[in-house]
Design a protein around this motif. Structure first.
Motif, PDB file in Angstrom:
ATOM      1  N   LEU B  19       0.823  -1.201   0.000  1.00  0.00           N
ATOM      2  CA  LEU B  19       0.000   0.000   0.000  1.00  0.00           C
ATOM      3  C   LEU B  19       0.864   1.261   0.000  1.00  0.00           C
ATOM      4  O   LEU B  19       0.561   2.234  -0.694  1.00  0.00           O
ATOM      5  CB  LEU B  19      -0.914  -0.007   1.228  1.00  0.00           C
ATOM      6  N   SER B  20       1.961   1.232   0.745  1.00  0.00           N
ATOM      7  CA  SER B  20       2.784   2.440   0.807  1.00  0.00           C
ATOM      8  C   SER B  20       3.493   2.681  -0.528  1.00  0.00           C
ATOM      9  O   SER B  20       3.694   3.824  -0.926  1.00  0.00           O
ATOM     10  CB  SER B  20       3.775   2.374   1.959  1.00  0.00           C
ATOM     11  N   ALA B  21       3.847   1.591  -1.237  1.00  0.00           N
ATOM     12  CA  ALA B  21       4.451   1.772  -2.563  1.00  0.00           C
ATOM     13  C   ALA B  21       3.409   2.326  -3.528  1.00  0.00           C
ATOM     14  O   ALA B  21       3.698   3.226  -4.328  1.00  0.00           O
ATOM     15  CB  ALA B  21       5.000   0.447  -3.075  1.00  0.00           C
ATOM     16  N   LEU B  22       2.173   1.807  -3.448  1.00  0.00           N
ATOM     17  CA  LEU B  22       1.109   2.300  -4.332  1.00  0.00           C
ATOM     18  C   LEU B  22       0.773   3.766  -4.032  1.00  0.00           C
ATOM     19  O   LEU B  22       0.476   4.541  -4.939  1.00  0.00           O
ATOM     20  CB  LEU B  22      -0.146   1.426  -4.196  1.00  0.00           C
ATOM     21  N   LEU B  23       0.874   4.128  -2.756  1.00  0.00           N
ATOM     22  CA  LEU B  23       0.626   5.529  -2.394  1.00  0.00           C
ATOM     23  C   LEU B  23       1.679   6.430  -3.043  1.00  0.00           C
ATOM     24  O   LEU B  23       1.388   7.535  -3.480  1.00  0.00           O
ATOM     25  CB  LEU B  23       0.653   5.690  -0.877  1.00  0.00           C
ATOM     26  N   ARG B  24       2.922   5.922  -3.128  1.00  0.00           N
ATOM     27  CA  ARG B  24       3.967   6.731  -3.764  1.00  0.00           C
ATOM     28  C   ARG B  24       3.660   6.912  -5.250  1.00  0.00           C
ATOM     29  O   ARG B  24       3.861   7.989  -5.811  1.00  0.00           O
ATOM     30  CB  ARG B  24       5.338   6.087  -3.577  1.00  0.00           C
ATOM     31  N   TYR B  25       3.164   5.843  -5.919  1.00  0.00           N
ATOM     32  CA  TYR B  25       2.873   5.952  -7.350  1.00  0.00           C
ATOM     33  C   TYR B  25       1.708   6.893  -7.603  1.00  0.00           C
ATOM     34  O   TYR B  25       1.765   7.750  -8.466  1.00  0.00           O
ATOM     35  CB  TYR B  25       2.531   4.588  -7.947  1.00  0.00           C
ATOM     36  N   PHE B  26       0.630   6.702  -6.857  1.00  0.00           N
ATOM     37  CA  PHE B  26      -0.603   7.414  -7.181  1.00  0.00           C
ATOM     38  C   PHE B  26      -0.778   8.711  -6.389  1.00  0.00           C
ATOM     39  O   PHE B  26      -1.603   9.541  -6.745  1.00  0.00           O
ATOM     40  CB  PHE B  26      -1.813   6.491  -6.966  1.00  0.00           C
ATOM     41  N   ARG B  27      -0.045   8.848  -5.330  1.00  0.00           N
ATOM     42  CA  ARG B  27      -0.101  10.061  -4.507  1.00  0.00           C
ATOM     43  C   ARG B  27      -1.510  10.384  -4.072  1.00  0.00           C
ATOM     44  O   ARG B  27      -1.908  11.543  -3.984  1.00  0.00           O
ATOM     45  CB  ARG B  27       0.516  11.239  -5.269  1.00  0.00           C
ATOM     46  N   ASN B  28      -2.300   9.367  -3.852  1.00  0.00           N
ATOM     47  CA  ASN B  28      -3.691   9.554  -3.452  1.00  0.00           C
ATOM     48  C   ASN B  28      -4.113   8.317  -2.675  1.00  0.00           C
ATOM     49  O   ASN B  28      -4.042   7.201  -3.188  1.00  0.00           O
ATOM     50  CB  ASN B  28      -4.546   9.744  -4.714  1.00  0.00           C
ATOM     51  N   LEU B  60       1.817  -7.943  -5.691  1.00  0.00           N
ATOM     52  CA  LEU B  60       0.673  -7.089  -5.368  1.00  0.00           C
ATOM     53  C   LEU B  60       0.894  -5.656  -5.833  1.00  0.00           C
ATOM     54  O   LEU B  60      -0.023  -5.000  -6.328  1.00  0.00           O
ATOM     55  CB  LEU B  60       0.404  -7.115  -3.861  1.00  0.00           C
ATOM     56  N   ILE B  61       2.114  -5.168  -5.702  1.00  0.00           N
ATOM     57  CA  ILE B  61       2.403  -3.796  -6.146  1.00  0.00           C
ATOM     58  C   ILE B  61       2.257  -3.718  -7.663  1.00  0.00           C
ATOM     59  O   ILE B  61       1.627  -2.797  -8.198  1.00  0.00           O
ATOM     60  CB  ILE B  61       3.822  -3.371  -5.719  1.00  0.00           C
ATOM     61  N   PHE B  62       2.815  -4.734  -8.345  1.00  0.00           N
ATOM     62  CA  PHE B  62       2.788  -4.740  -9.814  1.00  0.00           C
ATOM     63  C   PHE B  62       1.347  -4.780 -10.325  1.00  0.00           C
ATOM     64  O   PHE B  62       0.929  -3.955 -11.139  1.00  0.00           O
ATOM     65  CB  PHE B  62       3.571  -5.960 -10.308  1.00  0.00           C
ATOM     66  N   VAL B  63       0.583  -5.740  -9.807  1.00  0.00           N
ATOM     67  CA  VAL B  63      -0.805  -5.899 -10.258  1.00  0.00           C
ATOM     68  C   VAL B  63      -1.642  -4.695  -9.833  1.00  0.00           C
ATOM     69  O   VAL B  63      -2.445  -4.175 -10.608  1.00  0.00           O
ATOM     70  CB  VAL B  63      -1.404  -7.213  -9.697  1.00  0.00           C
ATOM     71  N   GLY B  64      -1.427  -4.222  -8.611  1.00  0.00           N
ATOM     72  CA  GLY B  64      -2.180  -3.075  -8.112  1.00  0.00           C
ATOM     73  C   GLY B  64      -1.899  -1.834  -8.929  1.00  0.00           C
ATOM     74  O   GLY B  64      -2.808  -1.066  -9.243  1.00  0.00           O
ATOM     75  N   ARG B  65      -0.642  -1.666  -9.298  1.00  0.00           N
ATOM     76  CA  ARG B  65      -0.295  -0.470 -10.062  1.00  0.00           C
ATOM     77  C   ARG B  65      -0.958  -0.509 -11.439  1.00  0.00           C
ATOM     78  O   ARG B  65      -1.508   0.491 -11.901  1.00  0.00           O
ATOM     79  CB  ARG B  65       1.224  -0.378 -10.200  1.00  0.00           C
ATOM     80  N   ASN B  66      -0.911  -1.683 -12.078  1.00  0.00           N
ATOM     81  CA  ASN B  66      -1.553  -1.789 -13.394  1.00  0.00           C
ATOM     82  C   ASN B  66      -3.051  -1.528 -13.318  1.00  0.00           C
ATOM     83  O   ASN B  66      -3.609  -0.810 -14.149  1.00  0.00           O
ATOM     84  CB  ASN B  66      -1.308  -3.178 -13.990  1.00  0.00           C
ATOM     85  N   SER B  67      -3.696  -2.111 -12.293  1.00  0.00           N
ATOM     86  CA  SER B  67      -5.143  -1.932 -12.219  1.00  0.00           C
ATOM     87  C   SER B  67      -5.479  -0.490 -11.862  1.00  0.00           C
ATOM     88  O   SER B  67      -6.488   0.047 -12.310  1.00  0.00           O
ATOM     89  CB  SER B  67      -5.765  -2.919 -11.232  1.00  0.00           C
ATOM     90  N   GLY B  68      -4.624   0.149 -11.064  1.00  0.00           N
ATOM     91  CA  GLY B  68      -4.835   1.554 -10.731  1.00  0.00           C
ATOM     92  C   GLY B  68      -4.728   2.438 -11.955  1.00  0.00           C
ATOM     93  O   GLY B  68      -5.542   3.349 -12.172  1.00  0.00           O
ATOM     94  N   VAL B  69      -3.727   2.161 -12.793  1.00  0.00           N
ATOM     95  CA  VAL B  69      -3.544   2.931 -14.026  1.00  0.00           C
ATOM     96  C   VAL B  69      -4.745   2.714 -14.943  1.00  0.00           C
ATOM     97  O   VAL B  69      -5.274   3.659 -15.535  1.00  0.00           O
ATOM     98  CB  VAL B  69      -2.231   2.524 -14.729  1.00  0.00           C
ATOM     99  N   ASP B  70      -5.200   1.453 -15.020  1.00  0.00           N
ATOM    100  CA  ASP B  70      -6.382   1.118 -15.817  1.00  0.00           C
ATOM    101  C   ASP B  70      -7.581   1.955 -15.404  1.00  0.00           C
ATOM    102  O   ASP B  70      -8.258   2.543 -16.235  1.00  0.00           O
ATOM    103  CB  ASP B  70      -6.745  -0.365 -15.612  1.00  0.00           C
ATOM    104  N   SER B  71      -7.841   1.945 -14.089  1.00  0.00           N
ATOM    105  CA  SER B  71      -9.057   2.617 -13.637  1.00  0.00           C
ATOM    106  C   SER B  71      -8.921   4.127 -13.829  1.00  0.00           C
ATOM    107  O   SER B  71      -9.901   4.813 -14.060  1.00  0.00           O
ATOM    108  CB  SER B  71      -9.385   2.239 -12.198  1.00  0.00           C
TER     109      SER B  71
END
Lengths: 124, 422
Positions: B19-28, B60-71
């Motif tokens: 989650l903390s890595a995803l927060l860095r990518y999406f800043r939200n 989880l970071i890889f898949v989460g990041r892709n799905s986040g970019v998708d959405s």
């Protein structure tokens, strides 16, 4: 031949177990140990506290260096070990397989022949 | 653990890091949470079939990041997509991601996530709720039950907290050493709040132990990232040593059991061993701090095999150190208990009398004072102190405990000599 069965797993995952899950897993592992114990093939068994409580002494040319925690940053940590006396490597592998069934999920068991062995007893 | 319980454990343990890595990518925060949820759903679907990935967190970071970019792309019909550089490099593979995860910025990611939850503008209650929801992933329903509010109210509270955070612009640059230390300090305070929230709820609340466990788990995580911070060792030890007594401190009827009356067989030996090891490690650094000293005091109690064997002289010395680090009448009151054991009740009473103004509304002050007066045979004054304590008791268990003290004092001295003659 004596073997050390060295247990490695991600301690973050192990510490995410609830007390009930932990107790249940220990009970299942105890049963597996019993099969070796009754054959007089089970030596000392140890479960180590988290690596956060560990201290490392690093040897060098001068005064050894005392470092907090384990020296290497790894994905899996050394969490504990069994000493077993087996007739063959196959038997040691089978024991590790039984342990893996009792404790499913990620992680690994390293099966390592023991060279020097001394059963000193200490009161914990 | 049965069947796929190990997946739940793997997801739970990966949560803070992923989650903390995803927060860095999406800043939200919301987007990061959604992305992590999606990744978890896919993990539950695919891991049982294909087996676990080599590195669940990286997966989880890889898949989460892709799905986040998708959405984000889907939403871009209505909302413009953030600039590409804000999404960071989205094209690298799981493998190279796994390599990079070993890097030092990992630490800053998690620290940022925890620090985000203890934003100074948020009330303590909101900090705890946010940490439980975001970092530990406690479901909304459970959270609402724990804080005795409706789910809608809890959701509102969390939304408001997130807005405060979004307006406060959490820094995404790697912190310098000073900033990092300040953040660590704030995070430590928040973790101890979380722990105490669970600790003070006692056994009647099934979620209480979980709060304590989470606080300890997050503290261990922090310690793994900052292995040489003695105060984080101290905090971890303090929580372990306190939590180790959990089964002994409340009896079957829900009554509070004082430390000296507790069945020490019920203390958790593993937690005590870990706590004591951490205290010893921390003290080697010779940088005393409030958590280390409090943990050292707890360790003194833990090492005594019976109440009578407690080393009160050491505890007195440790409280003196704590008084210099964090002067407070409550600390002095605690020291008075140790002084009462070593130099006697009169000396202890002298120590606490000057505190009576500042601690007049403090339950424990009157309890301790009543105990000391009882020892000195000043029964009427003791009764008065205990009655005052009873009026201030916060829980039925506290009130019952004080009542038992009053009962032991016997009948009150008759108010007038005439009555005494009867």
């Amino acid at each position: 031949m004596r073997y050390a069965i060295l247990c490695y797993n991600d301690e973050n995952a192990v510490s995410a177990w609830t007390k009930e899950e932990d107790d249940a897993c220990m009970a299942r592992l105890e049963k597996v140990q019993d099969t070796m114990r009754v054959q007089n093939k089970l030596g000392p068994v140890a479960r180590l506290l988290p690596t956060t409580s560990a201290t490392t002494l690093r040897k060098g040319s001068g005064e050894p260096l005392i470092i907090d925690g384990p020296f290497a940053e790894t994905k899996e940590q050394f969490l504990g070990f069994y000493i077993v006396d087996c007739d063959s490597l196959e038997e040691a592998i089978q024991f590790a397989k039984d342990l893996a069934v009792a404790n499913p999920g990620l992680g690994s068991y390293e099966i390592r022949p023991v060279g020097y062995y001394n059963t000193n007893e200490v009161d914990g | 653990m049965t069947d796929n319980a190990w997946i739940a454990a793997a997801l739970q343990s990966a949560r803070p890091r992923a989650l903390s890595a995803l927060l860095r990518y999406f800043r939200n925060l919301d987007l990061a949470e959604e992305a992590f949820q999606e990744a978890c759903l896919r993990a539950v679907r695919t891991w049982p079939l294909k087996g676990p990935p080599r590195d669940p967190t990286a997966w989880l970071i890889f898949v989460g990041r892709n799905s986040g970019v998708d959405s984000l792309r889907k939403r871009s019909r209505n909302v413009p997509l953030p600039p590409e550089e804000q999404l960071s490099d989205t094209e690298d593979t799981e493998t190279s991601l796994a390599e990079r995860l070993d890097g030092a910025h990992y630490r800053d990611d998690i620290l940022r996530l925890l620090f985000t939850c203890c934003h100074p503008d948020l009330p303590a209650n909101a900090q705890i709720a946010l940490a439980l929801r975001i970092v530990a992933g406690v479901p909304l329903k459970q959270l609402a039950r724990a804080f005795l509010v409706s789910e809608a109210a809890m959701e509102q509270r969390l939304t408001r907290a997130k807005r405060v955070i979004a307006d406060g612009n959490v820094a995404f640059d790697p912190p310098d050493r000073q900033t990092r230390l300040e953040r660590l300090g704030n995070v430590a305070v928040m973790l101890y709040l979380l722990f105490n929230e669970g600790y003070s709820r006692g056994h009647s609340d099934p979620g209480a132990a979980q709060m304590c466990d989470e606080a300890i788990r997050l503290c261990r995580l922090l310690l793994r990232l900052f292995p040489s911070e003695p105060e984080i060792m101290g905090l971890c030890a303090l929580m372990l040593l306190q939590h180790a007594r959990n089964r002994a401190r409340i009896d079957n009827s829900g009554q509070l059991v004082l430390l000296e009356d507790q069945d020490r067989e019920l203390w958790d030996a593993g937690m005590i061993a870990e706590g004591r090891a951490l205290v010893e490690k921390a003290l080697r650094h010779r940088e005393p701090g409030i958590y280390q000293v409090q943990a050292a005091i707890s360790a003194q109690h833990a090492r005594a095999s019976s109440a009578a064997e407690t080393d009160w002289w050491s505890i007195d010395r440790l409280y003196q150190t704590l008084e210099t680090l964090q002067p407070s009448p409550v600390v002095t009151l605690n020291r008075a208990v140790a002084v009462g054991k070593t130099r006697g009740p009169a000396a202890a009473l002298t120590l606490i009398e000057p505190l009576s103004d500042r601690l007049y509304t403090y339950f424990y002050f009157h309890g301790v004072r009543g105990g000391l007066l009882t020892q000195l045979g000043r029964i009427d004054e003791a009764r008065e102190a205990f009655c005052r304590a009873m009026a201030l008791a916060g829980t039925p268990a506290e009130a019952a405990h004080i009542r038992s003290h009053i009962d032991r004092l016997g009948k009150p001295t008759p108010p007038s000599p005439l009555l005494a003659l009867k």
